[in-house]
Write a protein that holds these residues in place. Structure first.
Motif, PDB file in Angstrom:
ATOM      1  N   ASP A 155     -15.692  29.835  25.231  1.00  0.00           N
ATOM      2  CA  ASP A 155     -16.509  30.296  24.305  1.00  0.00           C
ATOM      3  C   ASP A 155     -15.870  31.043  23.048  1.00  0.00           C
ATOM      4  O   ASP A 155     -15.236  32.083  23.126  1.00  0.00           O
ATOM      5  N   ASN A 156     -15.939  30.212  21.987  1.00  0.00           N
ATOM      6  CA  ASN A 156     -14.891  30.474  20.935  1.00  0.00           C
ATOM      7  C   ASN A 156     -15.622  31.717  19.997  1.00  0.00           C
ATOM      8  O   ASN A 156     -14.792  32.471  19.473  1.00  0.00           O
ATOM      9  N   ALA A 157     -16.897  31.961  20.241  1.00  0.00           N
ATOM     10  CA  ALA A 157     -17.406  32.918  19.634  1.00  0.00           C
ATOM     11  C   ALA A 157     -17.147  34.287  20.210  1.00  0.00           C
ATOM     12  O   ALA A 157     -17.192  35.452  19.591  1.00  0.00           O
ATOM     13  N   LYS A 158     -16.799  34.035  21.352  1.00  0.00           N
ATOM     14  CA  LYS A 158     -16.518  35.477  22.135  1.00  0.00           C
ATOM     15  C   LYS A 158     -14.845  35.522  22.372  1.00  0.00           C
ATOM     16  O   LYS A 158     -14.307  36.376  23.303  1.00  0.00           O
ATOM     17  N   ASN A 159     -14.050  34.422  21.979  1.00  0.00           N
ATOM     18  CA  ASN A 159     -12.741  34.499  22.185  1.00  0.00           C
ATOM     19  C   ASN A 159     -12.411  34.725  23.656  1.00  0.00           C
ATOM     20  O   ASN A 159     -11.770  35.517  24.331  1.00  0.00           O
ATOM     21  N   THR A 160     -13.252  33.826  24.398  1.00  0.00           N
ATOM     22  CA  THR A 160     -13.112  33.938  26.016  1.00  0.00           C
ATOM     23  C   THR A 160     -12.948  32.636  26.610  1.00  0.00           C
ATOM     24  O   THR A 160     -13.720  31.655  26.248  1.00  0.00           O
ATOM     25  N   VAL A 161     -11.938  32.526  27.515  1.00  0.00           N
ATOM     26  CA  VAL A 161     -12.019  31.264  28.468  1.00  0.00           C
ATOM     27  C   VAL A 161     -12.360  31.795  29.828  1.00  0.00           C
ATOM     28  O   VAL A 161     -12.246  32.741  30.506  1.00  0.00           O
ATOM     29  N   TYR A 162     -13.188  30.663  30.312  1.00  0.00           N
ATOM     30  CA  TYR A 162     -13.320  30.883  31.960  1.00  0.00           C
ATOM     31  C   TYR A 162     -12.996  30.051  32.772  1.00  0.00           C
ATOM     32  O   TYR A 162     -12.747  28.895  32.500  1.00  0.00           O
ATOM     33  N   ARG A 212      -5.191  36.567  17.401  1.00  0.00           N
ATOM     34  CA  ARG A 212      -5.107  35.392  16.673  1.00  0.00           C
ATOM     35  C   ARG A 212      -6.181  34.520  16.859  1.00  0.00           C
ATOM     36  O   ARG A 212      -6.917  34.703  17.248  1.00  0.00           O
ATOM     37  N   SER A 213      -6.191  33.438  15.797  1.00  0.00           N
ATOM     38  CA  SER A 213      -7.129  32.323  16.020  1.00  0.00           C
ATOM     39  C   SER A 213      -7.486  31.678  17.152  1.00  0.00           C
ATOM     40  O   SER A 213      -6.849  30.927  17.377  1.00  0.00           O
ATOM     41  N   PHE A 214      -8.311  32.254  17.886  1.00  0.00           N
ATOM     42  CA  PHE A 214      -8.569  31.690  19.475  1.00  0.00           C
ATOM     43  C   PHE A 214      -8.863  30.095  19.375  1.00  0.00           C
ATOM     44  O   PHE A 214      -8.318  29.494  20.169  1.00  0.00           O
ATOM     45  N   SER A 215     -10.021  29.828  18.583  1.00  0.00           N
ATOM     46  CA  SER A 215     -10.362  28.257  18.643  1.00  0.00           C
ATOM     47  C   SER A 215      -9.421  27.311  18.382  1.00  0.00           C
ATOM     48  O   SER A 215      -9.431  26.119  18.776  1.00  0.00           O
ATOM     49  N   SER A 216      -8.199  27.775  17.739  1.00  0.00           N
ATOM     50  CA  SER A 216      -7.183  26.679  17.159  1.00  0.00           C
ATOM     51  C   SER A 216      -6.055  26.388  18.398  1.00  0.00           C
ATOM     52  O   SER A 216      -5.583  25.364  18.106  1.00  0.00           O
ATOM     53  N   TYR A 217      -6.320  27.202  19.603  1.00  0.00           N
ATOM     54  CA  TYR A 217      -5.233  26.807  20.361  1.00  0.00           C
ATOM     55  C   TYR A 217      -5.899  26.629  21.966  1.00  0.00           C
ATOM     56  O   TYR A 217      -6.964  26.905  22.219  1.00  0.00           O
ATOM     57  N   ALA A 218      -4.941  25.782  22.522  1.00  0.00           N
ATOM     58  CA  ALA A 218      -5.104  25.495  23.979  1.00  0.00           C
ATOM     59  C   ALA A 218      -5.179  26.783  24.932  1.00  0.00           C
ATOM     60  O   ALA A 218      -4.185  27.578  24.576  1.00  0.00           O
ATOM     61  N   CYS A 227     -11.361  35.530  30.777  1.00  0.00           N
ATOM     62  CA  CYS A 227      -9.905  35.972  30.026  1.00  0.00           C
ATOM     63  C   CYS A 227     -10.232  36.012  28.497  1.00  0.00           C
ATOM     64  O   CYS A 227     -10.708  35.151  27.785  1.00  0.00           O
ATOM     65  N   ALA A 228     -10.258  37.398  27.991  1.00  0.00           N
ATOM     66  CA  ALA A 228     -10.543  37.895  26.819  1.00  0.00           C
ATOM     67  C   ALA A 228      -9.302  37.778  25.941  1.00  0.00           C
ATOM     68  O   ALA A 228      -8.144  38.504  26.494  1.00  0.00           O
ATOM     69  N   ALA A 229      -9.411  37.187  24.726  1.00  0.00           N
ATOM     70  CA  ALA A 229      -8.328  37.039  24.032  1.00  0.00           C
ATOM     71  C   ALA A 229      -8.208  37.714  22.813  1.00  0.00           C
ATOM     72  O   ALA A 229      -9.548  37.936  22.067  1.00  0.00           O
ATOM     73  N   SER A 230      -7.222  38.333  22.170  1.00  0.00           N
ATOM     74  CA  SER A 230      -7.218  38.860  20.775  1.00  0.00           C
ATOM     75  C   SER A 230      -5.910  38.889  20.146  1.00  0.00           C
ATOM     76  O   SER A 230      -5.063  38.543  20.668  1.00  0.00           O
TER      77      SER A 230
END
Length: 123
Positions: A72-79, A27-33, A22-25
């Motif tokens: 992976d916060n560097a890629k704004n992606t959750v697996y 907002r600040s990805f790393s701060s959120y669940a 899941c690729a996110a864009s």
């Protein structure tokens, strides 16, 4: 507002593995669940797993020990790594962006949703 795009679904046999992404864009990805939910035909959407901002995780009992969530916060992606898949895992899987740093098990705990990706497990 965050945009979420899932990928990785497909048709597999029982016992196989799949990895959803899941690729996110937006907002600040790393701060959120971030969470994963699923919905089978004729059933309610149900919680699968969540990963908090600090990478602590929580799983539904039905998938614990078989599924692994990671980010992976560097890629704004959750697996979501899904192993030992069963026919009852068949559903549309949705990625969800939390309202804060800690996610819950209810859909109302999440502010953003992806379009879903189909996972079908044949017996």
């Amino acid at each position: 507002q965050v945009q979420l795009v899932e990928s990785g679904g497909g048709l597999v046999q029982a016992g196989d593995s799949l990895r959803l992404s899941c690729a996110a864009s937006g907002r600040s990805f790393s701060s959120y669940a971030m969470g994963w939910f699923r919905q089978a035909p004729g059933k309610e959407r149900e919680f699968v797993s969540t990963i908090n901002w600090d990478e602590t995780t929580y799983y539904a009992a039905s998938v614990k020990g078989r599924f692994t969530i990671s980010r992976d916060n560097a890629k704004n992606t959750v697996y979501l790594q899904m192993n030992s898949l069963k026919p009852e895992d068949t559903a549309v899987y949705y990625c969800a962006g939390g309202s804060g740093g800690f996610g819950g098990t209810y859909a109302r705990d999440y502010a953003s949703w992806g379009q879903g990706t189909q996972v079908t497990v044949s017996s």
